[in-house]
Design an enzyme around this catalytic site. Structure first.
Site, short mmCIF file in Angstrom:
data_model
loop_
_atom_site.label_atom_id
_atom_site.label_comp_id
_atom_site.label_asym_id
_atom_site.label_seq_id
_atom_site.Cartn_x
_atom_site.Cartn_y
_atom_site.Cartn_z
N SER A 1 -1.54 -0.83 -4.19
CA SER A 1 -2.67 -0.09 -3.62
C SER A 1 -2.27 1.35 -3.31
CB SER A 1 -3.13 -0.81 -2.34
OG SER A 1 -4.02 -0.01 -1.59
N HIS B 1 0.84 -1.20 0.00
CA HIS B 1 0.00 0.00 0.00
C HIS B 1 0.87 1.24 0.00
CE1 HIS B 1 -3.32 2.69 0.58
NE2 HIS B 1 -2.76 3.19 1.66
N SER B 2 0.55 2.19 -0.89
CA SER B 2 1.24 3.48 -0.98
C SER B 2 2.74 3.25 -1.22
CB SER B 2 0.95 4.29 0.28
OG SER B 2 1.26 5.65 0.09
N MET B 3 3.62 3.72 -0.35
CA MET B 3 5.04 3.42 -0.53
C MET B 3 5.27 1.92 -0.65
SD MET B 3 8.36 4.27 1.90
CE MET B 3 8.29 2.77 2.89
#
Length: 265
Positions: A134, A105-107
């Site tokens: 994500s 997710h994200s990073m």
């Protein structure tokens, strides 16, 4: 198993499906598949602990613990995203081979992508059956959407994204413990320069996001189609950057479906 011990935390359902936690240990014979999750910037492995309630009993849940937080607080944060991905790939390559899904997710999406590229080159037996990314567009050279590196800008950015429990940064003692990893992770993102042309992973990719995530608008999820040589899918959920909070059952269902589909092929 030293790399796995340092980098991976296991969250598995105990009796009554109450999740327990432990550093990585060799999987019991009952495990037939594995889910590996990578946290967002400033995040830690326990963000994925609630998933354990919703995964099948024969699926091992591992979450990556980046240096510079919790039990790894005394370790310096990784200087580059490539260095971080190198270490995660080495830890995953050391595990017993099981059908695996990787979720970031994200990073964590960018770290997961770079990790899978390294597995493809150096440990193809450890490649996942699907990569879930994500809350992040596909890697770009210039990340202009990042906050300024000062603490006030970083904290404002985290609060605007709707992270869980942002009030912990209001407590001076906790802020002192948490800020180094937040600074380190956003510094790492600012320095990240993916290959051009974009390298493609040899596994299917599913991109997920929230319909009101300003940093990753739904249309930007399609950029991940150029990051794979296999099939691509995407799905948008109601919510912002942290749309996944409270949707552990749905997301666990998605990764479980991907594992079952791979087993049926």
């Amino acid at each position: 198993m030293q790399d796995a011990d340092r980098w991976l935390k296991r969250f598995t359902p105990a009796a009554g499906r109450t999740p327990g936690t432990a550093a990585y240990a060799p999987p019991a014979a009952r495990f037939r598949s594995r889910v590996v999750c990578l946290p967002h910037a400033g995040g830690a492995a326990p963000a994925y602990q609630p998933w354990a309630r919703h995964l099948p009993a024969d699926t091992e849940l591992l979450a990556v613990q980046y240096p510079g937080r919790q039990e790894r607080l005394g370790e310096p944060c990784s200087d580059t995203l490539g260095e971080l991905a190198d270490a995660v790939a080495a830890a995953l390559a050391a595990l017993p081979v099981l059908p695996t899904v990787v979720f970031g997710h994200s990073m964590g999406s960018l770290v997961a992508y770079e990790t899978v590229l390294r597995l493809a080159r150096h440990a193809p037996q450890a490649l996942p059956v699907r990569l879930f990314v994500s809350g992040a567009p596909a890697p770009v050279q210039d990340r202009t959407n990042l906050p300024a590196p000062d603490d006030a800008s970083l904290l404002a950015y985290v609060r605007n994204q709707g992270a869980a429990q942002p009030e912990v940064y209001d407590i001076p003692e906790l802020r002192e413990l948490l800020m180094p990893s937040l600074r380190g992770d956003f510094g790492l993102l600012a320095r990240y320069r993916p290959a051009r042309p974009l390298a493609r992973v040899p596994v299917p990719v599913t991109a997920l996001g929230g319909d009101s995530d300003a940093g990753c608008p739904p249309a930007s999820l399609a950029t991940w189609a150029d990051a794979t040589t296999a099939d691509f899918a995407s799905r948008v959920f109601p919510g912002g950057h942290f749309y996944l909070q409270g949707r552990e059952d749905t997301l666990a269902g998605l990764v479980t479906t991907a594992l079952r589909a791979a087993a049926a092929r």
